[in-house]
Design an enzyme around this catalytic site. Structure first.
Site, mmCIF file in Angstrom:
data_model
loop_
_atom_site.group_PDB
_atom_site.id
_atom_site.type_symbol
_atom_site.label_atom_id
_atom_site.label_comp_id
_atom_site.label_asym_id
_atom_site.label_seq_id
_atom_site.Cartn_x
_atom_site.Cartn_y
_atom_site.Cartn_z
ATOM 1 N N HIS A 36 0.946 -1.284 0.257
ATOM 2 C CA HIS A 36 -0.039 -0.091 -0.012
ATOM 3 C C HIS A 36 1.075 1.323 0.009
ATOM 4 O O HIS A 36 0.570 2.246 0.508
ATOM 5 C CB HIS A 36 -0.931 0.166 1.239
ATOM 6 C CG HIS A 36 -2.056 -0.976 1.293
ATOM 7 N ND1 HIS A 36 -3.063 -1.060 0.218
ATOM 8 C CD2 HIS A 36 -2.303 -2.075 1.870
ATOM 9 C CE1 HIS A 36 -3.619 -2.076 0.477
ATOM 10 N NE2 HIS A 36 -3.414 -2.847 1.383
ATOM 11 N N ARG A 38 6.795 -6.358 3.337
ATOM 12 C CA ARG A 38 5.503 -6.945 2.702
ATOM 13 C C ARG A 38 5.525 -6.713 1.214
ATOM 14 O O ARG A 38 5.655 -5.540 0.557
ATOM 15 C CB ARG A 38 4.349 -6.274 3.481
ATOM 16 C CG ARG A 38 3.110 -6.849 2.742
ATOM 17 C CD ARG A 38 1.782 -6.500 3.840
ATOM 18 N NE ARG A 38 1.625 -5.008 3.648
ATOM 19 C CZ ARG A 38 0.268 -4.711 4.032
ATOM 20 N NH1 ARG A 38 -0.413 -5.253 4.822
ATOM 21 N NH2 ARG A 38 0.219 -3.366 3.990
ATOM 22 N N ASP A 70 16.243 -11.946 -3.501
ATOM 23 C CA ASP A 70 17.667 -11.665 -4.199
ATOM 24 C C ASP A 70 18.056 -10.421 -3.780
ATOM 25 O O ASP A 70 19.407 -9.953 -3.677
ATOM 26 C CB ASP A 70 17.732 -12.138 -5.629
ATOM 27 C CG ASP A 70 17.471 -13.354 -5.820
ATOM 28 O OD1 ASP A 70 17.776 -14.245 -5.174
ATOM 29 O OD2 ASP A 70 17.362 -13.951 -6.996
ATOM 30 N N GLU A 91 -6.443 -12.043 6.395
ATOM 31 C CA GLU A 91 -7.157 -10.795 6.459
ATOM 32 C C GLU A 91 -8.676 -10.824 5.733
ATOM 33 O O GLU A 91 -9.238 -9.849 5.453
ATOM 34 C CB GLU A 91 -6.360 -9.849 5.471
ATOM 35 C CG GLU A 91 -4.772 -9.565 5.677
ATOM 36 C CD GLU A 91 -4.252 -8.526 4.633
ATOM 37 O OE1 GLU A 91 -4.375 -7.401 4.791
ATOM 38 O OE2 GLU A 91 -3.594 -9.045 3.724
ATOM 39 N N ASP A 108 -8.551 -5.151 6.634
ATOM 40 C CA ASP A 108 -9.136 -5.931 5.637
ATOM 41 C C ASP A 108 -10.271 -6.989 6.184
ATOM 42 O O ASP A 108 -10.989 -7.363 5.583
ATOM 43 C CB ASP A 108 -8.030 -6.544 4.796
ATOM 44 C CG ASP A 108 -7.406 -5.728 3.867
ATOM 45 O OD1 ASP A 108 -8.131 -4.959 3.082
ATOM 46 O OD2 ASP A 108 -6.255 -5.292 3.918
#
Length: 263
Positions: free
Chosen positions: A56, A81, A95, A160, A186
């Site tokens: 977000h 996240r 990576d 969520e 959520d």
């Protein structure tokens, strides 16, 4: 002897180390601005962990690498996240040096298994092999990275939705899932209570997840920017809690300052 790099403990390691009787929850904050300065200030604040939000916020792959570098000198553990459960994208975040991944919107056991597979090299998983070219292994500076990589990463999945609550026990039981992070915002929306994170039905659903994850022997965390509710979650056994964000602190502080001057 060539110089060797030692990576810091993972988020899973820190949660395990704090799992003794009476240990307080690990307290964290979000970095949503994308600013390395904000990330460094947050990391130097004394918080236990920092969530870099790629879902977000405007934080992408290159900015995540810069944020990780800004946080690296401090004890706070960075947790990234990712935007979605995407095998190729998670490989790229791993990576670039993200040891600790949070995958949002995991609703089923099958999704949790897919998330777990993205974290590990074959035969355990499906992570592509490119460590010699990548910051994850410090360009082959981490000794025996390929054979130790499973010890150097940690996976948290987010619950969520009402569907995910129903499947919480199966999600938590998946091998490779170290922790479950509950997103009440959520979850409330999924349950028909948009914007009501402390609605009784939402709180009951969060408690259901807590109990299911604990029964599976895994760690459970939650997002709670309201201090009173955060304390209730801590008292209920949350292992880690996100209690604020860089943009929240900045917005509240600036508005309070403006209010002081009659604006």
């Amino acid at each position: 002897m060539p110089f060797r790099v030692e990576l810091p403990p993972t988020f899973g390691d820190r949660l395990a180390a704090a799992d003794g009787a009476g240990d307080p929850a690990l307290i964290g904050g979000w970095v949503c601005s994308g600013s390395p300065v904000a990330a460094e200030i947050t990391a130097s604040s004394g918080l236990d962990w920092i969530l870099l939000d790629g879902e977000h916020s405007p934080i992408g792959l290159e900015s995540t690498a810069e944020l990780l570098r800004a946080i690296a000198p401090y004890p706070a553990t960075p947790v990234v996240r990712v935007p979605a459960l995407d095998t190729a994208l998670i490989k790229m975040f791993l990576d670039l040096g993200a040891q600790n991944i949070i995958v949002p919107m995991v609703d089923t056991r099958q999704m949790a298994e897919q998330a777990s597979a993205t974290m590990f090299y074959p035969p355990r998983g499906v992570r592509g092999v490119g460590s010699a070219l990548a910051r994850s292994a410090r360009w082959n500076g981490v000794e025996n990275y390929l054979t130790r990589a499973h010890e150097l990463v940690s996976l948290t999945v987010q619950i969520e939705s009402a569907t995910a609550v129903e499947n919480a026990a199966e999600i938590a039981a998946v091998d490779g899932v170290d922790a479950v992070f509950v997103g009440p915002s959520d979850l409330a929306a999924s349950m028909g209570h948009l914007g009501q994170q402390t609605h009784p039905e939402v709180l009951a659903a969060v408690d259901t997840v807590f109990q299911a994850v604990k029964a599976a022997g895994k760690r459970v965390g939650v997002n709670a920017f309201d201090p009173a509710q955060a304390q209730k979650y801590a008292d209920a056994g949350a292992d880690f809690i996100a209690v604020t964000s860089d943009v929240t602190v900045l917005a509240q502080g600036m508005r309070a300052t403006a209010g002081t001057w009659g604006r």
